[in-house]
Scaffold this active site. Structure first.
Site: not given
Length: 632
Positions: A281, A366, A394
């Site tokens: 990354k 979540e 969600r």
């Protein structure tokens, strides 16, 4: 001319000599760094997938083949390669390119994404549709290792393995540690197991063993057990193999030739295949390598230093929340904080460092975060769940069933409420008033400034039941901080008196409404301005008083009009028989709002102070039929 300037479509990329690909990767990284430095956006994820994206478009042919990017914030390279190079400077700007895949923008964007862990489900659906329609193209889902913490991704992997249809899942792994000493052996086993000769030979050998009289089946079972035991020791992908996938990898995600080779192998295999790709990354930009979390998503910055271009001396609502949590952590021993893979974004890093045993980052899960909080609350712990408004959607069922049904004291700190700006429709938090207001036992507050945020959070912790505190993605107003004191539930405050019109605003719309009231007063219109503070419960007595007194109410909210704060006011007036009160509701219209700066989007929705004043004048100019009003 640069190599990138020659790429107008993936076909141009496939025609490029392989020796030019490393130089093209460097050029792409420079363009992405320059553009994100100017516009803001997701930098580190895109720098990490440059070679992977090049390899995908060399091996697969979009838009015939389908590539589905999980979350979609790593699609910048894909956009550069699929005919949008000349528009790339408009990335995330109003009227420009979206920062996420958008089928309306390009046929190469197979699926609209913006939330995590959805790619495998969508890709499996596309693969099944392909099979039913007797087509022969490839479907590829690209998912990060972080997104695999989402239960939806695991559900989809399980289903795909069961169905055994042709599907390729590319696992972009930029965090998981894979031991180097097994890398070579794993690569060898991947080659062996993906070789058609191996598959045919394995089947022929099994048939021969089965035909051995009396002992054939037993020998075969023993061989299978030994094979599986060996594979568990040396192959890091056995989890996926147990789900029914052929596992290939791990492969260096920055080795273009190796990437293309293994993707070509994956394309030739039958059934579901998982390609495990190791990427870095932020690759190619040192500040992003040093701090990939910060550079995951950034505001405009100086590309030479990596420092942000704009800093405000006024803390953001997120920072105020984070400081409050650290303060309360000392005062309330049973306070815990929960987040779903966003400790930095929600402001909880300070709390996590100070009270690590009371901080829980559940990953991109979540639903689990909310029910975990319910379990904690049921045992006397005070949980605060910090989740962005758009992501809390969600976990709707868990809020209803596991928190509100039992009236458990869970505090929802809902960040990014309202229009968030350049991330666009997948990230605007404009539905939360509506999807929370109708839930029994739920209290909903929205602060007008950062001091009020602190008071509301304190009120929430003192309340014995579910509470949502919703605040925007912005800096505060610079107001002084007062001593913490609980706000009486359902109490509004009058900011300006008047008897001709009432402006009734909540949360981030209080300041624009106040500006509108001041402008109307300058025009000689006696306008009452009220900060509702609560979406639920409403200050019924105060609202009804001004409804009768002025006969005209303008409600203002940074939420969709359907089912929001204004709807609650209308319901109150209807219940009390005040049918003659003229009401105008201002808020987000019934459409998905595009991306662009927050100021531009608020103006698009008619939510600036000037526009609120103009709307109020329009209401005043309507012929009044109210006569004498009274409460029934």
């Amino acid at each position: 001319m640069s190599i990138l300037q020659q790429i107008d479509s993936p076909a141009d990329l496939r025609a490029l000599p392989a020796e030019d690909l490393p130089r093209l990767a460097e050029e792409i990284r420079r363009v992405i760094i320059q553009t994100v430095a100017q516009n803001g956006g997701h930098l580190a994820p895109n720098l990490g997938v440059v070679e992977l994206t090049l390899a995908l478009h060399r091996v697969f042919t979009t838009p015939r083949d389908k590539i589905i990017w999980d979350v979609g914030h790593q699609c910048y390279v894909h956009k550069l390669l699929t005919g949008r190079r000349e528009q790339f400077a408009s990335l995330r700007q109003f009227g420009g390119l979206s920062g996420f895949p958008r089928p309306l923008e390009s046929a190469h964007d197979a699926f609209a994404t913006g939330h995590s862990s959805t790619s495998v489900s969508a890709a499996l659906g596309m693969a099944l549709a392909r099979d039913q329609q007797k087509k022969r193209h490839h479907v590829v889902a690209v998912i990060g290792d972080g997104a695999l913490t989402g239960g939806m991704a695991l559900e989809a992997l399980n289903h795909a393995g069961h169905l055994q249809c042709n599907l390729i899942v590319v696992l972009n792994d930029n965090e998981m540690s894979i031991a180097q000493n097994v890398g070579g052996l794993s690569r060898y086993l991947s080659r062996l197991r993906s070789d058609p000769k191996y598959t045919r030979g394995k089947e022929e050998l099994e048939n021969i063993i089965k035909r051995i009289p009396n002992i054939g089946s037993a020998v075969l079972k023993m061989a299978d057990r030994l094979k599986d035991a060996f594979k568990y020791l040396v192959v890091p992908g056995m989890f996926f193999e147990e789900l029914g996938f052929t596992y290939l990898g791990p492969v260096d995600g920055h080795d273009l030739l190796e990437l293309m080779r293994i993707l070509q192998q994956a394309r030739s295999l039958k059934g579901p295949v998982l390609v495990h790709v190791l990427t870095q990354k932020g690759r190619g930009y040192q500040p992003a390598l040093d701090d990939p979390d910060t550079f995951h998503g950034v505001a405009p910055f100086n590309p030479e230093t990596g420092q942000p271009l704009k800093t405000s001396p006024i803390p953001s609502y997120t920072q105020v929340f984070g400081q409050f949590m650290v303060e309360m952590g000392q005062r309330i021993p049973n306070l815990v904080a929960i987040t779903a893979a966003m400790p930095g974004g929600t402001g909880l890093k300070g709390f996590a460092a100070r009270y690590p045993e009371r901080f829980f980052d559940v990953g991109i899960a979540e639903q689990h975060a909310v029910t975990l909080a319910a379990g904690l609350a049921s045992q006397g712990i005070r949980p605060v769940v910090a989740i962005y408004s758009t992501f809390l959607q969600r976990a709707y069922d868990q809020i209803v069933h596991d928190v509100c049904l039992s009236g458990l004291p869970v505090v929802f700190a809902i960040d990014r409420g309202g229009l968030v700006g350049d991330d666009g429709p997948t990230h605007h938090g404009v539905f939360d008033f509506s999807y929370l207001r109708h839930l029994p036992n739920m209290m909903i507050m929205a602060p007008a400034d950062e001091n009020q945020l602190r008071q509301m959070l304190y009120t929430a912790l003192m309340h014995d039941g579910p509470v949502a505190v919703r605040y925007p993605r912005s800096s505060g107003t610079g107001c002084p901080m007062e001593e913490l004191k609980a706000i009486p539930p359902g109490s509004a405050r009058v900011l300006q008196e008047g008897d001709q019109l009432t402006l009734l605003a909540v949360g981030s719309m209080v300041q624009p409404a106040r500006q509108a009231a001041e402008e109307l007063a300058r025009q000689g219109i006696a306008t009452a301005c009220i900060d509702a503070r609560f979406v639920k419960p409403l200050d019924e007595k105060l609202i009804l008083h001004y409804a009768v007194r002025t006969g005209r109410i303008v409600t203002v909210e940074e939420n969709v009009l359907a089912g929001g704060f204004g709807s609650a006011v209308l319901e109150l007036l209807q219940q009390r028989g005040l049918h003659q009160v003229q009401v105008m509701r201002l808020g987000v219209p019934d459409c998905f709002i595009t991306h662009g700066s927050r100021d531009i989007l608020l103006k698009q929705c008619g939510l600036t102070g000037e526009q609120i004043a103009a709307a109020a004048l329009e209401l005043l100019q309507k012929r009044s039929h109210r006569g004498r009003l009274k409460l029934l």
